[in-house]
Scaffold this motif. Sequence first.
Motif, short mmCIF file in Angstrom:
data_model
loop_
_atom_site.label_atom_id
_atom_site.label_comp_id
_atom_site.label_asym_id
_atom_site.label_seq_id
_atom_site.Cartn_x
_atom_site.Cartn_y
_atom_site.Cartn_z
N UNK A 163 69.98 28.62 -1.50
CA UNK A 163 70.74 28.23 -0.31
C UNK A 163 69.89 28.21 0.95
N UNK A 164 70.23 27.32 1.86
CA UNK A 164 69.54 27.24 3.14
C UNK A 164 69.92 28.48 3.96
N UNK A 187 68.49 30.95 14.17
CA UNK A 187 68.96 31.49 15.45
C UNK A 187 69.81 30.49 16.22
N UNK A 188 70.06 29.30 15.63
CA UNK A 188 70.81 28.25 16.30
C UNK A 188 72.23 28.19 15.72
N UNK A 189 73.22 28.52 16.52
CA UNK A 189 74.60 28.59 16.02
C UNK A 189 75.10 27.23 15.55
N UNK A 190 74.76 26.15 16.26
CA UNK A 190 75.22 24.82 15.85
C UNK A 190 74.64 24.45 14.49
N UNK A 191 73.38 24.83 14.27
CA UNK A 191 72.72 24.51 13.00
C UNK A 191 73.30 25.35 11.87
N UNK A 192 73.64 26.59 12.15
CA UNK A 192 74.22 27.45 11.11
C UNK A 192 75.54 26.89 10.60
N UNK A 244 76.18 25.98 6.75
CA UNK A 244 77.31 26.52 5.98
C UNK A 244 78.06 25.42 5.25
N UNK A 245 78.26 24.29 5.92
CA UNK A 245 78.95 23.17 5.28
C UNK A 245 78.16 22.65 4.09
N UNK A 246 76.85 22.48 4.29
CA UNK A 246 76.04 21.93 3.20
C UNK A 246 75.92 22.91 2.04
N UNK A 247 75.72 24.19 2.34
CA UNK A 247 75.64 25.18 1.27
C UNK A 247 76.92 25.18 0.43
N UNK A 248 78.06 25.06 1.09
CA UNK A 248 79.33 25.06 0.35
C UNK A 248 79.42 23.84 -0.56
N UNK A 249 78.96 22.70 -0.08
CA UNK A 249 78.97 21.49 -0.91
C UNK A 249 78.12 21.70 -2.15
N UNK A 281 77.30 16.14 5.44
CA UNK A 281 77.97 15.20 4.54
C UNK A 281 77.06 14.03 4.19
N UNK A 282 76.28 13.58 5.17
CA UNK A 282 75.34 12.47 4.92
C UNK A 282 74.25 12.91 3.97
N UNK A 283 73.71 14.11 4.20
CA UNK A 283 72.68 14.64 3.31
C UNK A 283 73.22 14.80 1.89
N UNK A 284 74.45 15.27 1.78
CA UNK A 284 75.06 15.42 0.46
C UNK A 284 75.19 14.07 -0.24
N UNK A 285 75.57 13.03 0.52
CA UNK A 285 75.69 11.69 -0.07
C UNK A 285 74.34 11.17 -0.55
N UNK A 286 73.27 11.54 0.14
CA UNK A 286 71.94 11.12 -0.27
C UNK A 286 71.46 11.88 -1.51
#
Length: 261
Positions: free
Chosen positions: A138-139, A143-148, A152-157, A112-117
């Motif tokens: 798209x990003x 292999x990192x589940x937390x990063x995925x 996913x949130x940023x790609x959707x935005x 969300x912060x990256x999207x605001x920037x």
Amino acid sequence: HLKPEITLPSDESSTVQEPPPSTPPIKPPEPIKPRIASGSHRRILFLTDSVLKHTPSHIFNSVGGNNQYRCVLKMNYELANVFNFDAEFKYSDIVVISCGVNDLARYGKRPEVLADLIIPRLKRCCAANKNSTFVFSSILHTSHSWLNKEIDVFNRIMFDVSLKVNNFVFFDSHSVLLSNPISGPRSARNVGVLARDGDGVHITFDARKLVTDQLVNGLHLLACGREGRQVADRLHGWSWPLRREYWDTFNRSGTSIIKRG
């Protein structure tokens, strides 16, 4: 013998008249155009991080047919810095943005912060450069589940933004890989998607080639739409890559990708 007469020039005719001094007007310097801006080819500006940095630029020569396009690939490791290339957008017919994983993985930015920037400036750039088509690749998953989850949130935005901004297009590289057997289990015939380099972010040569080959197809489709030309026979039946959960939203939006730009 008669001596020849020699006529000496008068002082008036021998005086060289100096032109009046000329003072140039006060004005800002002319912008420096990239060399390709004055060439005969259309320009693709490809901004990428290390995930696709080894993409050979010549593969984009086929975009649009008739050897019309040339790709200029430049490194941009953080998506937040993509606007450093703002001066080049006006000289580029298509701008491909393929970065963002470092912002989320290494520099502590939440999606969300990256999207605001990014999004307010991105919208202004699209509005200021209406003759350019901007493509966000798209990003890719890691292999990192937390990063995925963050990805996913940023790609959707970014996908949602593409439905609202006419000359901004979302190219789903993740869907390209997900719909291909390369995303299956590794085997003697399948090298898989993620490279074995320890960071769990970079992808194999085969995965990169698959993504960039499909990106070339996508840019060809966009180029035909920009120029009102027929799509190449090889792309008849080809579908724009988009993950299943995005298709319903896309269809309800009434948006047509080929008419973008």
